[in-house]
Design a protein around this motif. Structure first.
Motif, PDB file in Angstrom:
ATOM      1  N   ARG A  18      45.820  51.760  33.977  1.00 42.93           N
ATOM      2  CA  ARG A  18      46.872  50.562  34.377  1.00 42.93           C
ATOM      3  C   ARG A  18      47.875  51.200  35.331  1.00 42.93           C
ATOM      4  O   ARG A  18      48.362  52.153  35.139  1.00 42.93           O
ATOM      5  N   ILE A  19      47.958  50.332  36.285  1.00 38.83           N
ATOM      6  CA  ILE A  19      48.946  50.567  37.434  1.00 38.83           C
ATOM      7  C   ILE A  19      50.092  49.242  37.503  1.00 38.83           C
ATOM      8  O   ILE A  19      49.776  48.446  37.214  1.00 38.83           O
ATOM      9  N   TYR A  20      51.317  49.608  37.295  1.00 34.13           N
ATOM     10  CA  TYR A  20      52.539  48.967  37.450  1.00 34.13           C
ATOM     11  C   TYR A  20      53.180  49.097  38.916  1.00 34.13           C
ATOM     12  O   TYR A  20      53.299  50.134  39.195  1.00 34.13           O
ATOM     13  N   VAL A  21      53.420  47.775  39.393  1.00 28.60           N
ATOM     14  CA  VAL A  21      53.905  47.712  40.898  1.00 28.60           C
ATOM     15  C   VAL A  21      55.252  47.273  40.588  1.00 28.60           C
ATOM     16  O   VAL A  21      55.345  46.097  39.792  1.00 28.60           O
ATOM     17  N   ASN A  22      56.475  47.406  41.191  1.00 23.80           N
ATOM     18  CA  ASN A  22      57.625  46.887  41.146  1.00 23.80           C
ATOM     19  C   ASN A  22      57.717  45.447  41.621  1.00 23.80           C
ATOM     20  O   ASN A  22      57.175  45.456  42.790  1.00 23.80           O
ATOM     21  N   ALA A  23      57.830  44.643  40.900  1.00 20.02           N
ATOM     22  CA  ALA A  23      57.567  43.104  41.364  1.00 20.02           C
ATOM     23  C   ALA A  23      58.546  42.488  42.277  1.00 20.02           C
ATOM     24  O   ALA A  23      58.195  41.772  43.416  1.00 20.02           O
ATOM     25  N   VAL A  24      59.615  43.147  42.432  1.00 17.77           N
ATOM     26  CA  VAL A  24      60.775  42.776  43.474  1.00 17.77           C
ATOM     27  C   VAL A  24      60.316  43.354  44.823  1.00 17.77           C
ATOM     28  O   VAL A  24      60.660  42.485  45.697  1.00 17.77           O
ATOM     29  N   GLU A  25      59.889  44.394  44.926  1.00 18.27           N
ATOM     30  CA  GLU A  25      59.476  45.099  45.950  1.00 18.27           C
ATOM     31  C   GLU A  25      58.097  44.295  46.559  1.00 18.27           C
ATOM     32  O   GLU A  25      58.151  44.066  47.816  1.00 18.27           O
ATOM     33  N   ALA A  26      57.291  43.837  45.614  1.00 11.12           N
ATOM     34  CA  ALA A  26      56.179  43.249  46.199  1.00 11.12           C
ATOM     35  C   ALA A  26      56.400  41.856  46.723  1.00 11.12           C
ATOM     36  O   ALA A  26      55.758  41.239  47.565  1.00 11.12           O
ATOM     37  N   LYS A  27      57.519  41.329  46.049  1.00  9.30           N
ATOM     38  CA  LYS A  27      58.080  40.117  46.603  1.00  9.30           C
ATOM     39  C   LYS A  27      58.469  40.010  47.907  1.00  9.30           C
ATOM     40  O   LYS A  27      58.641  39.208  48.668  1.00  9.30           O
ATOM     41  N   ARG A  28      59.346  41.067  47.944  1.00 10.00           N
ATOM     42  CA  ARG A  28      59.899  41.142  49.515  1.00 10.00           C
ATOM     43  C   ARG A  28      58.798  41.663  50.448  1.00 10.00           C
ATOM     44  O   ARG A  28      58.963  41.144  51.715  1.00 10.00           O
ATOM     45  N   SER A  29      57.744  42.479  50.038  1.00  7.07           N
ATOM     46  CA  SER A  29      56.976  42.943  51.039  1.00  7.07           C
ATOM     47  C   SER A  29      55.691  43.137  50.649  1.00  7.07           C
ATOM     48  O   SER A  29      55.279  43.802  49.557  1.00  7.07           O
ATOM     49  N   HIS A  30      54.405  42.180  50.915  1.00 13.20           N
ATOM     50  CA  HIS A  30      53.024  42.214  50.578  1.00 13.20           C
ATOM     51  C   HIS A  30      52.543  43.842  50.910  1.00 13.20           C
ATOM     52  O   HIS A  30      51.739  44.266  50.114  1.00 13.20           O
ATOM     53  N   GLY A  31      52.897  43.848  51.999  1.00 11.38           N
ATOM     54  CA  GLY A  31      52.433  45.194  52.465  1.00 11.38           C
ATOM     55  C   GLY A  31      52.794  46.501  51.554  1.00 11.38           C
ATOM     56  O   GLY A  31      52.168  47.356  51.559  1.00 11.38           O
ATOM     57  N   ARG A  32      53.976  46.533  51.197  1.00  7.53           N
ATOM     58  CA  ARG A  32      54.736  47.298  50.387  1.00  7.53           C
ATOM     59  C   ARG A  32      53.980  47.422  48.934  1.00  7.53           C
ATOM     60  O   ARG A  32      53.707  48.395  48.625  1.00  7.53           O
ATOM     61  N   LYS A  33      53.727  46.181  48.605  1.00  7.09           N
ATOM     62  CA  LYS A  33      53.008  46.289  47.164  1.00  7.09           C
ATOM     63  C   LYS A  33      51.590  46.939  47.394  1.00  7.09           C
ATOM     64  O   LYS A  33      51.259  47.777  46.648  1.00  7.09           O
ATOM     65  N   LEU A  34      50.819  46.632  48.249  1.00  9.92           N
ATOM     66  CA  LEU A  34      49.524  47.344  48.763  1.00  9.92           C
ATOM     67  C   LEU A  34      49.542  48.867  48.774  1.00  9.92           C
ATOM     68  O   LEU A  34      48.901  49.566  48.275  1.00  9.92           O
ATOM     69  N   PHE A  35      50.490  49.085  49.586  1.00 10.76           N
ATOM     70  CA  PHE A  35      50.733  50.566  49.739  1.00 10.76           C
ATOM     71  C   PHE A  35      51.164  51.351  48.159  1.00 10.76           C
ATOM     72  O   PHE A  35      50.663  52.336  48.172  1.00 10.76           O
TER      73      PHE A  35
END
Lengths: 205, 379
Positions: free
Chosen positions: A87-104
């Motif tokens: 499992r990978i968890y991603v920071n949802a706040v950052e993901a909301k701010r930047s889709h590119g950041r989420k994918l990175f």
């Protein structure tokens, strides 16, 4: 099919111990049948979930995830990798701010999965702080070795060298346009182009 | 062909009423802008370039003052004497909203300047074609204007001149009037050897063959970073190759924008923190802004601003103000703002909810918003 992919990736991980992060990313793209595609973006969520078989989740407070490190004042987490739970968890706040950041971040954790989960010290959970996962160029260049490798893997996965070399001249090396096409952040694209030595001095940061 | 590419000279710009150049008896900032213009002309003449192009906002106003006109003509006369042709486009600051009164470019045309101010025009100078697109209030119309231009196949190089922002590029202009933004695709697909851009006041290269040279002087605090320079482009060299571009650095009036962390500072400590933030920076003649962050309300009220006037006495202008974080309530005036939020939130949390986790998430959002504001400000 998922089973086959998993078996392949276990073998791939063994080989990756001797591979550079860039070569490991290329191997993964080849294994997933994405090495030959002509146009970006690379679907890293497909790679992580369908090909590798990892579950990608978002959480607004990664310190609250069971198994996460204790909360530290001022510290922020961008991503978590729990190999035992796949499992990978991603920071949802950052993901909301930047889709590119989420994918990175997803690609970065995928890098840990391929490069570091079998290296003796790192079979464990990975906690990646905001500073570990590449955002600003200075951070991408200066983080710890293991995080730097995960960033290199992520950059090579999301922005494969042949694809970048083919597309960049067609848009006059327009960094923002390339970032849009590859679905990455502008700083990530900037660093990739600089790492590939494709920008003249007056475009370097 | 080697050219000097200028933009955003803003002749006639004024700032800080009452601050005069002692010899010229003119607004000091107005003089700064004229001085930068004449230094750029010096460089063009010394470098013996084949042309000077100006990508918009030659003047700060569409109705420039006689003084601004005189300074512009002095510079253009020197270029004419040196047989250096000049091509210019109207920018958003130099395009009148109502054209019935004519344009300043009509005067400059009579002086020998090649100017595009009503509609796109192509000027041929030696073996290079300059496709000049003036400011247009409607972005779609400007895109049409650009799409309608056809590179001259007989020219050794084709240059597109534009005055516009670009989507997703942070602006560093000031007091914008009627500005427009183009899609990145417009310039990426434009079939020109060089795209001479104007509008953004910082040097930027959005792509290998498209450059904003930036203004020649710093006009506001959004334009503090980086050097100011005159841009020389060698059109006989492929974009991106060594020698394609040279920047001739200009000395400008120093401008400092200081963010000072005043958390846990009393009024004396704030002064020390400001002195420390200034450090060894040259403040003589400078324009300085000090922003006090995390400052307590009571401390702000107790500050002796005379101390700052002494510290910055040799500056052209200084201002000391409350920073983005606003004024904090001090220990005697109540609890600190972040703690107040905690208490407020805890009292309203539904049962069964992990209140600390929710508060932590909320504070992350607040920090995130604050970081975004700081980033936007830095940009």
């Amino acid at each position: 099919m998922l089973h086959d992919s998993h078996a392949h990736n276990v073998a791939l991980t063994g080989k990756n111990l001797r591979m550079s992060p860039e070569d490991a990313a290329v191997s993964l793209l080849r294994a997933a049948g994405l090495a030959g595609i002509a146009a970006p973006p690379i679907d890293v969520l497909y790679l992580a979930e369908e090909h590798v078989g990892l579950d990608v989740q978002e959480h607004a407070d990664l310190f609250a995830v069971p198994g996460a490190p204790p909360r530290e004042s001022g510290a922020r987490l961008s991503g978590l990798l729990f190999p035992e739970h796949r499992r990978i968890y991603v920071n949802a706040v950052e993901a909301k701010r930047s889709h590119g950041r989420k994918l990175f971040t997803v690609a970065h954790e995928l890098g840990h999965w391929h490069l570091h989960r079998g290296d003796g010290t790192a079979v464990h959970t990975r906690f990646c702080s905001e500073a570990d996962v590449g955002a600003a160029p200075a951070r991408l260049k200066s983080t710890q070795q293991i995080e730097h490798e995960a960033n290199r893997f992520a950059a090579a996965l999301l922005m494969p060298e042949p694809m970048v070399r083919s597309l960049a001249p067609a848009v006059q090396f327009n960094v923002r346009l390339l970032a849009q096409r590859f679905d990455v952040s502008v700083p990530a694209m900037q660093v990739r182009l600089e790492a590939l030595n494709m920008l003249p001095d007056y475009m370097r940061r | 062909m080697r050219i000097i590419h200028l933009a955003d000279t803003h002749l006639g710009f004024r700032q800080f009423s009452g601050k005069f150049d002692p010899e010229r008896k003119l607004n000091q900032r107005e003089c700064d802008v004229y001085d930068a213009w004449h230094r750029a002309i010096d460089i063009a003449v010394t470098r013996e370039v084949d042309a000077v192009i100006h990508a918009g906002d030659l003047f700060d106003s569409s109705r420039p003052s006689p003084r601004a006109m005189a300074e512009a003509l002095d510079g253009l006369a020197r270029l004419r004497d040196a047989a250096i042709p000049v091509i210019a486009i109207a920018g958003n600051h130099s395009t009148p909203r109502f054209r019935s009164g004519g344009s300043v470019f009509e005067i400059l045309e009579r002086f020998g300047l090649h100017a595009a101010w009503r509609e796109p025009q192509t000027f041929r100078v030696a073996d290079v074609a300059f496709h000049a697109v003036p400011h247009e209030g409607d972005g779609a119309q400007m895109q049409e204007d650009i799409a309608g231009l056809v590179p001259d196949p007989t020219a050794a190089a084709n240059v597109l001149m534009l005055h516009a922002g670009l989507e997703a590029v942070p602006t560093s202009t000031y007091g914008e009037v009627n500005a427009i933004e183009l899609s990145q695709d417009v310039i990426a697909q434009a079939p020109f050897d060089y795209i001479a851009m104007g509008h953004l006041h910082r040097f930027q290269a959005p792509q290998i063959n498209a450059i904003y040279p930036g203004s020649l002087e710093r006009l506001d605090f959004a334009d503090v970073d980086g050097e100011k320079a005159v841009l020389e482009v060698d059109l006989s060299t492929p974009a991106g190759a060594p020698g394609f571009l040279a920047r001739h650095t200009l000395r400008t009036r120093p401008m400092l924008d200081l963010l000072v962390d005043c958390s846990a500072c009393d009024h004396e400590a704030v002064v020390h923190a400001v002195v420390s933030a200034v450090g060894d920076a040259a403040v003589d003649g400078a324009v300085v802004r000090v922003r006090l962050e995390e400052l307590q309300r009571e401390v702000w009220g107790a500050l002796d601003f005379g101390r700052f006037d002494e510290l910055f006495g040799s500056c052209l202008h200084h201002t000391v103000q409350v920073g983005r974080t606003g004024l904090r309530a001090g220990p005697e005036g109540g609890v600190e703002a972040e703690l107040r939020f905690d208490a407020w939130a805890r009292g309203r949390m539904p049962s069964g909810v992990d209140s600390e986790a929710v508060i932590a998430i909320a504070q992350n959002y607040l920090k995130d918003a604050s970081a975004s504001e700081v980033e936007a400000d830095a940009a």
